[in-house]
Scaffold this motif. Structure first.
Motif, short mmCIF file in Angstrom:
data_model
loop_
_atom_site.label_atom_id
_atom_site.label_comp_id
_atom_site.label_asym_id
_atom_site.label_seq_id
_atom_site.Cartn_x
_atom_site.Cartn_y
_atom_site.Cartn_z
N ALA A 58 -6.46 1.23 -1.74
CA ALA A 58 -5.54 1.56 -2.83
C ALA A 58 -6.33 1.98 -4.07
O ALA A 58 -5.97 2.96 -4.73
CB ALA A 58 -4.64 0.37 -3.14
N GLN A 59 -7.40 1.27 -4.37
CA GLN A 59 -8.22 1.61 -5.53
C GLN A 59 -8.89 2.97 -5.34
O GLN A 59 -8.94 3.78 -6.27
CB GLN A 59 -9.27 0.53 -5.78
N ASP A 60 -9.40 3.23 -4.14
CA ASP A 60 -10.03 4.51 -3.86
C ASP A 60 -9.02 5.65 -3.93
O ASP A 60 -9.31 6.72 -4.48
CB ASP A 60 -10.69 4.51 -2.47
N LEU A 61 -7.84 5.43 -3.41
CA LEU A 61 -6.79 6.43 -3.44
C LEU A 61 -6.39 6.73 -4.89
O LEU A 61 -6.25 7.90 -5.27
CB LEU A 61 -5.57 5.94 -2.65
N PHE A 111 0.83 -1.20 0.00
CA PHE A 111 0.00 0.00 0.00
C PHE A 111 0.87 1.26 0.00
O PHE A 111 0.58 2.22 -0.72
CB PHE A 111 -0.94 0.00 1.21
N ASN A 112 1.94 1.24 0.77
CA ASN A 112 2.86 2.38 0.78
C ASN A 112 3.50 2.59 -0.58
O ASN A 112 3.73 3.73 -1.00
CB ASN A 112 3.92 2.21 1.87
N GLN A 113 3.78 1.51 -1.29
CA GLN A 113 4.34 1.61 -2.64
C GLN A 113 3.34 2.28 -3.58
O GLN A 113 3.71 3.11 -4.40
CB GLN A 113 4.72 0.22 -3.15
N VAL A 114 2.07 1.93 -3.44
CA VAL A 114 1.02 2.56 -4.25
C VAL A 114 1.00 4.06 -3.96
O VAL A 114 0.94 4.88 -4.88
CB VAL A 114 -0.36 1.93 -3.98
N LYS A 115 1.06 4.42 -2.69
CA LYS A 115 1.04 5.84 -2.31
C LYS A 115 2.24 6.58 -2.90
O LYS A 115 2.10 7.72 -3.35
CB LYS A 115 1.01 6.00 -0.79
N VAL A 135 -1.32 -2.07 -8.52
CA VAL A 135 -2.49 -2.53 -7.76
C VAL A 135 -3.07 -3.80 -8.40
O VAL A 135 -3.39 -4.76 -7.69
CB VAL A 135 -3.56 -1.41 -7.66
N GLU A 136 -3.20 -3.80 -9.73
CA GLU A 136 -3.73 -4.98 -10.41
C GLU A 136 -2.84 -6.21 -10.21
O GLU A 136 -3.32 -7.30 -9.98
CB GLU A 136 -3.91 -4.70 -11.90
N THR A 137 -1.54 -5.99 -10.29
CA THR A 137 -0.58 -7.08 -10.14
C THR A 137 -0.60 -7.67 -8.73
O THR A 137 -0.46 -8.88 -8.54
CB THR A 137 0.85 -6.60 -10.47
N HIS A 138 -0.79 -6.82 -7.74
CA HIS A 138 -0.70 -7.23 -6.34
C HIS A 138 -2.04 -7.23 -5.61
O HIS A 138 -2.07 -7.22 -4.38
CB HIS A 138 0.27 -6.32 -5.59
N LYS A 139 -3.15 -7.30 -6.36
CA LYS A 139 -4.46 -7.19 -5.74
C LYS A 139 -4.72 -8.27 -4.69
O LYS A 139 -5.31 -8.00 -3.65
CB LYS A 139 -5.57 -7.13 -6.77
N ASP A 140 -4.26 -9.47 -4.94
CA ASP A 140 -4.46 -10.54 -3.96
C ASP A 140 -3.60 -10.33 -2.71
O ASP A 140 -4.04 -10.62 -1.60
CB ASP A 140 -4.14 -11.90 -4.57
N GLU A 141 -2.40 -9.81 -2.90
CA GLU A 141 -1.49 -9.59 -1.78
C GLU A 141 -1.88 -8.37 -0.94
O GLU A 141 -1.54 -8.30 0.23
CB GLU A 141 -0.07 -9.41 -2.31
N LEU A 142 -2.58 -7.41 -1.56
CA LEU A 142 -2.97 -6.21 -0.83
C LEU A 142 -4.02 -6.52 0.23
O LEU A 142 -4.13 -5.81 1.22
CB LEU A 142 -3.50 -5.15 -1.79
N TYR A 161 -6.23 -3.91 2.06
CA TYR A 161 -5.79 -2.61 1.55
C TYR A 161 -6.15 -2.39 0.08
O TYR A 161 -5.97 -1.29 -0.44
CB TYR A 161 -4.27 -2.44 1.72
N LEU A 162 -6.69 -3.40 -0.58
CA LEU A 162 -7.02 -3.29 -2.00
C LEU A 162 -8.02 -2.16 -2.24
O LEU A 162 -7.81 -1.30 -3.10
CB LEU A 162 -7.56 -4.61 -2.55
#
Length: 61
Positions: free
Chosen positions: A40-43, A7-11, A26-33, A36-37
């Motif tokens: 991350a999508q809202d942000l 999530f910090n990487q997305v930010k 986000v798409e690549t790591h959606k399962d791992e998030l 926080y998914l």
């Protein structure tokens, strides 16, 4: 990486205004998030909207 680190990487990508990379990340790591998914999508969605508004305002000048 754990979900918080992801999530910090997305930010960080959003802060650099690299929205395509953030979206891909986000798409690549959606399962791992995990929980926080949605955040991350809202942000990402909110940041893209703000960037579009700023771009339109700059177009007036």
């Amino acid at each position: 990486m754990n979900p918080v680190e992801l999530f910090n990487q997305v930010k960080e990508l959003i802060a650099k205004k690299d929205f395509e990379a953030a979206k891909t990340f986000v798409e690549t790591h959606k399962d791992e998030l995990g929980d926080y998914l949605k955040q991350a999508q809202d942000l990402l969605a909110g940041s893209k909207g703000i960037d579009d508004v700023v771009g339109k305002i700059k177009g007036f000048f």
